[in-house]
Write a protein that holds these residues in place. Structure first.
Motif, mmCIF file in Angstrom:
data_model
loop_
_atom_site.group_PDB
_atom_site.id
_atom_site.type_symbol
_atom_site.label_atom_id
_atom_site.label_comp_id
_atom_site.label_asym_id
_atom_site.label_seq_id
_atom_site.Cartn_x
_atom_site.Cartn_y
_atom_site.Cartn_z
ATOM 1 N N PHE A 153 0.841 -1.189 0.000
ATOM 2 C CA PHE A 153 0.000 0.000 0.000
ATOM 3 C C PHE A 153 0.882 1.248 0.000
ATOM 4 N N ARG B 196 -3.116 -8.583 3.700
ATOM 5 C CA ARG B 196 -3.590 -7.388 2.998
ATOM 6 C C ARG B 196 -5.085 -7.128 3.282
ATOM 7 N N LEU C 110 -6.801 -3.762 4.751
ATOM 8 C CA LEU C 110 -7.955 -3.083 4.156
ATOM 9 C C LEU C 110 -9.046 -2.843 5.194
ATOM 10 N N CYS D 68 -7.621 0.049 7.188
ATOM 11 C CA CYS D 68 -6.834 1.035 6.440
ATOM 12 C C CYS D 68 -7.080 2.461 6.915
ATOM 13 N N VAL E 64 -6.027 6.457 1.554
ATOM 14 C CA VAL E 64 -6.237 5.232 0.799
ATOM 15 C C VAL E 64 -6.762 5.586 -0.575
ATOM 16 N N GLU F 298 -9.656 1.302 -2.625
ATOM 17 C CA GLU F 298 -9.491 0.803 -1.264
ATOM 18 C C GLU F 298 -10.581 1.353 -0.346
ATOM 19 N N TYR G 3 -13.111 -0.891 1.660
ATOM 20 C CA TYR G 3 -13.209 -0.688 3.114
ATOM 21 C C TYR G 3 -14.666 -0.496 3.525
ATOM 22 N N LEU H 246 -12.440 -6.656 -4.136
ATOM 23 C CA LEU H 246 -11.422 -7.066 -3.176
ATOM 24 C C LEU H 246 -10.136 -7.465 -3.891
ATOM 25 N N ALA I 225 -8.320 -4.409 -5.111
ATOM 26 C CA ALA I 225 -7.660 -3.689 -4.021
ATOM 27 C C ALA I 225 -6.432 -4.432 -3.522
#
Length: 1040
Positions: free
Chosen positions: A30, A88, A92, A95, A146, A150, A154, A178, A181
């Protein structure tokens, strides 16, 4: 000057910065951690430059700035480690909070750098100062954010905290977002599954419910999304030269459902989707408060417009039609085989269901190919080899095809209705469900509703299912079918026959006159259950009675009322509805009425008065007469001569009913006699029809209980006494007639000559044999008819034993009549039977004392008229024992001695009977044991009764009885007992007995008073009695 490099703060700061800077930016997935790492590297250079400068590093401002920077760097280091070490998906999920922490740390470091700048000299370290100011400004203005994608993921993940139900399309769109991202290809199932596993490890020790709910939703979504549907045509293992099935092109598949599209649309992103699938996704986006996007590209859409892709739809339709043709052709081929394998049948049904469900426009092809007819024939011809599972699938196909009107008509013509009805009682719930759903689909047509109602068993099965509360969904569906069937007028009778009476009852109560007559006709002709009769009687009896007052519909109403009157419980309902008034009008006032109507009226009244009810209190005409009124009884008897055969039976039944009523029997018997009814009924005893004879016998039996002497005189006058005996002995007549004849003969006051000439002693043996037969056949269960028969047979025996005839005495001994009476006394529960058995014992005991009295003490040779007596007493043992009751020798098997025949205990037992008449007869029988007035014989008898416990029971009974016949009979025995000195001494202190004797003396009749006075004299309590009226205080003292 102390070097700042040697301070713990600087060392810790240097270590943290080194840790951050040594992590390559490529290891972060990220942007925010890479951005912060770059700032950390600039900060590390500034600190190294600052250490080499000549500035005073030990000032408080420098140390404070370094300390503040150290704290923020340590915090940021932890955040960066989360970015590096956690999955990851976990990043997320968090985030926003992670970016916020980096944002806060960056701004705090910028502030501490500004403080550090104030400690740097502008003249000596201008370059250092510029670097500090630049970094402070950049970190202060830095935005750790973000990406839009993302942010959307989220938002979606946070909504999944609720673990919401979703569709396949939405699940696919969520997975695409997903994957985008996470930087993973959406088709890389293994990597996506690995990321979810890593998330599970990351939150394994977490206490956050939200994180666990998100994991649960993601796992469910992934499992569902990972399933690849079979988008090819499900063909059979049969190759057709020109019609091999083929797979769809990739662009035929919706990216969200992964299935062939039925209604393809294109978005502004140029991506094609199934219309319903993309609409589900747009709806979810709006619910989550996020901008709608194209699931494949992730592009934010400015418009939600969906344009139909006509070209693609046409290509797909061509592909579908070709594959449908292949499947239908294969299905027809297999269904035409003589005995297709079960698994092939199942595949055929699955294919046809899928085609009819997913491609409604192709249903006509299934119909035109004859598939429906073949399925129906298969169900008919292979019913034994096809189980409930396959029938359920066949019904599923038919249910889908029934949405096509022409297919529905084809199925009906092929006989699918009967098969569906048969499946209503299938072994599986699924089979029953699809069967009733198919019938519900069919019943949308009124003409078809009539066909359903006409099918044998259809309405019965549907009614049973509608009442099954254990399966509410099936019950509801069956009820809906029945409601549609009820709307058709022609179905009313079929519904009623199945126990569904509401349509009939509504029309009978609220319909026009013509409809009410039609409904009444149905009720009159139908075979009804008792429950149905009660239901109709309660709801519609008043309407049926009202119809009797009009000529139109009178016949139909009478027939319906007759049908209802056959139920016992409806007697009171019909009486309350006022039915007796119009019925008597038909019988007595409307002389023009045809015989059939009068006959029905008689039958209804007969059914009412022969059943429990309160007809005795009801008026039968406007003058207020009741059924038992003299005028009504005369009028009913007047119909006997002119009525039809059925009508005559009904008249006799009516007379039986009203004469049997406890409230009306006395007056009715008198009216029948005064109206010449006995003379009118006697001829029916010889009627050729059984029904007439049974009713006549029953009526005369009832009258014989009230008018025995009058009936005997009429029978003597008509010379019909022999007829009664002939009926009794003739086995060609019914048991009912024969036993009624026995009861009549038992109730009549016959003379001794009539007993000998009409009955004859040979009847004794027949009667005893009949009693034994009834005893064995009943096996402990006693019905009303059996009790009546036993009562009549015992009455016949009483006719013999009440007379002291030597010939009869011999028959008594021969047939053991005292034993017969004793057995009936012990085995019967009926009061009348017990009363007659006790009465027989009384007569025999009295005859025994007469015999003993008439015999000499020395034995006489058996000769002449008294030979039968020697049969009784002359066969004495060599050492005869004196009977304590008779003070003379009695044989052990004597049928004239209550003691020797073990009859005393059964008589004592019935002293506790609830029926007073039984108690009176028992006391009378026991009293025969104390008839000898000689003191010695009386003492012997009382002593024996004392040993048997009789005296205590008799005296206890006397203490509790009230004034009346039982008290009079009992006190006679008490007085006899108290003549014996030993008994007097024993009971003289019994104040309860003294009080009872005083009450009897005070309130009893003449005989009772006399016996009470004698008893009190024996107890030496006479002074109490004589002084009672003068000295109440003395009376109370005696009672105490």
């Amino acid at each position: 000057m102390i070097s700042s490099q040697s301070t713990p703060v600087f060392q810790s700061l240097t270590k943290s910065l080194t840790t951050i800077c040594n992590i390559p930016n490529e290891s972060y997935s990220f942007e925010p951690p890479r951005q912060f790492s770059n700032y950390s590297k600039r900060l590390q250079l500034i600190l190294n430059h600052f250490l080499r400068s000549p500035e005073n590093h030990s000032t408080s401002s420098v140390q404070t700035a370094l300390k503040g920077i150290e704290n923020e760097i340590n915090t940021s280091c932890e955040v960066l480690l989360v970015y590096r070490n956690k999955s990851r998906i976990y990043i997320l999920i968090n985030c926003q909070s992670l970016c916020g922490m980096l944002q806060d740390s960056g701004r705090a470091i910028a502030g501490w750098l500004a403080l550090l700048d104030s400690a740097v000299s502008d003249h000596t370290n201008s370059d250092l100062r510029k670097k500090v100011l630049d970094l402070s400004r950049d970190m202060k203005q830095a935005q750790f954010r973000v990406t839009e994608n993302e942010e959307r993921v989220y938002c979606t993940l946070q909504k999944e905290v609720l673990v919401r139900p979703t569709t396949k399309a939405v699940e696919s769109a969520i997975v695409m977002d997903l994957a985008r991202a996470l930087g993973i290809d959406k088709d890389n199932h293994a990597e996506l599954e690995e990321q979810i596993k890593l998330l599970r490890n990351d939150i394994s020790s977490s206490n956050s419910v939200a994180e666990k709910n998100i994991l649960t939703s993601l796992e469910r979504i992934f499992r569902s999304w990972a399933i690849e549907p079979n988008v090819g045509s499900r063909g059979f293992d049969v190759d057709f030269e020109d019609d091999a099935h083929f797979q769809p092109f990739k662009n035929f598949l919706c990216p969200l459902t992964k299935e062939v599209m039925k209604n393809p649309v294109v978005l502004e992103s140029s991506q094609n989707y199934e219309r319903t699938a993309i609409e589900y996704w747009f709806q979810r986006c709006l619910e989550d408060g996020r901008e709608p996007t194209c699931p494949v590209t992730g592009q934010v859409l400015k418009s939600l417009e969906q344009k139909a892709n006509i070209g693609l739809a046409g290509a797909i339709e061509e592909w579908v039609n070709r594959n449908v043709d292949i499947q239908i052709k294969s299905s027809v081929q297999y269904l035409n085989e003589d005995s297709p394998p079960v698994d092939c049948i199942e595949r055929v049904l699955d294919n046809m269901y899928k085609v009819s469900e997913e491609h409604p426009s192709c249903r006509y092809k299934i119909r035109n190919a004859g598939v429906l007819t073949l399925i129906v024939e298969m169900l008919k011809n292979c019913s034994k080899s096809i189980d409930s599972h396959l029938r359920s699938k066949a019904l599923m196909v038919m249910l889908n095809m029934s949405k096509d009107d022409e297919s529905k008509l084809r199925m009906i013509d092929d006989g699918m209705t009967r098969l569906a009805i048969h499946s209503l009682i299938g072994s599986s719930e699924k089979e029953r469900e699809y069967a009733v759903k198919l019938l519900l689909e069919f019943s949308s047509d009124e003409a078809y509703c009539s066909k359903v109602a006409a099918e044998k068993g259809a309405l019965v099965f549907l009614s049973r299912m509608a009442g099954d509360l254990e399966h509410p969904s099936l019950s509801y569906l069956a009820e809906e079918v029945l409601k549609r069937v009820e709307k058709v007028e022609d179905n009313v009778q079929h519904l009623a026959a199945a126990g569904r009476f509401e349509p009939l009852l509504n029309r009978l109560c609220k319909g026009s006159d013509a409809i009410r007559i039609e409904m009444a006709f149905m009720v009159g002709k139908m075979t009804l259950t008792n429950t149905s009769k009660e239901q109709i009687g309660r709801q519609c009896s008043k309407e049926l009675v009202d119809m009797l007052y009009k000529p139109e519909g009178r016949v139909e109403s009478l027939q319906a009322l007759y049908n209802l009157s056959t139920l016992d419980d409806n007697a009171a309902i019909l009486v309350d509805s006022g039915v007796l008034v119009p019925l008597t009008d038909i019988l007595f006032k409307n002389q023009d009425e045809v015989h059939d109507l009068k006959e029905l009226a008689l039958l209804i009244i007969a059914n009412i008065v022969t059943k429990p009810g309160h007809w005795e209190l009801a008026s039968v005409n406007k003058e207020g007469f009741s059924m038992q009124s003299e005028a009504i009884v005369y009028s009913i008897m007047g119909l006997l001569a002119h009525a039809s055969s059925k009508g005559q039976v009904a008249v006799l039944q009516i007379l039986n009913g009203i004469a049997s009523s406890p409230q009306a029997s006395e007056s009715v018997a008198t009216h029948i006699n005064s109206g010449g009814g006995i003379k009118m009924v006697i001829p029916f005893l010889g009627h050729p029809e059984t029904g007439h004879r049974i009713c006549a016998f029953k009526l005369l039996r009832i009258l014989s209980e009230k008018l025995g002497q009058i009936l005997a005189n009429e029978l003597r006058a008509s010379n019909d006494f022999p007829l009664l005996k002939d009926k009794l002995l003739d086995t060609q007549y019914t048991d009912g007639e024969r036993m009624e004849a026995a009861c009549i003969l038992a109730n009549l006051p016959l003379t001794a000559d009539e007993v000998e000439s009409v009955l004859g002693t040979s009847l004794i043996g027949w009667t005893v044999a009949a009693l034994k037969e009834y005893h064995h056949s009943s096996s402990g269960r006693t019905s009303r008819s059996t009790s009546l028969a036993v009562e009549g047979l015992l009455g016949l025996l009483l006719q013999f034993v009440r007379y002291h005839d030597p010939i009869i005495f011999a028959a008594v001994q021969e047939h053991w009549l005292m034993t017969v009476f004793r057995n009936q006394l012990s085995s019967s529960l009926q009061p009348r039977v017990k009363q007659r058995a006790a009465l027989g014992l009384k007569y025999l005991s009295e005859s025994g004392r007469t015999l003993i009295t008439s015999l000499d003490l020395e034995p006489q040779p058996p000769r002449g008229l008294f030979s039968s007596l020697m049969y009784l007493c002359a066969k004495a043992p060599k050492a005869p024992l004196t009977c304590p009751i008779h003070s003379a020798p009695c044989e052990d098997d004597s049928q004239f001695c209550l003691l020797k025949s073990n009859c005393i205990k059964p008589l004592v037992d019935i002293l506790y009977d609830e029926d007073t008449n039984v108690q009176i007869t028992a006391v009378e029988a026991l009293s025969t044991l104390l008839n000898d007035d000689t003191s010695y014989s009386l003492k012997q008898a009382v002593d024996e009764l004392e040993k048997l416990g009789v005296t205590d029971v008799v005296i206890d009974l006397f203490k509790v009885v009230r004034t009346g016949e039982l008290q009079e009979r009992t006190i006679w025995m008490v007085e006899k007992i108290l003549r014996v000195e030993s008994e007097t001494n024993q009971y003289s202190i019994d104040q309860t007995l003294v009080t009872a004797l005083v009450e009897a003396f005070t309130h009893g009749n003449g005989n009772t008073k006399r016996h009470a006075q004698d008893a009190l004299t024996n107890l030496k309590q006479l002074s109490v009695v004589s002084g009672r009226s003068h000295n109440q205080a003395q009376m109370r003292a005696i009672r105490r």
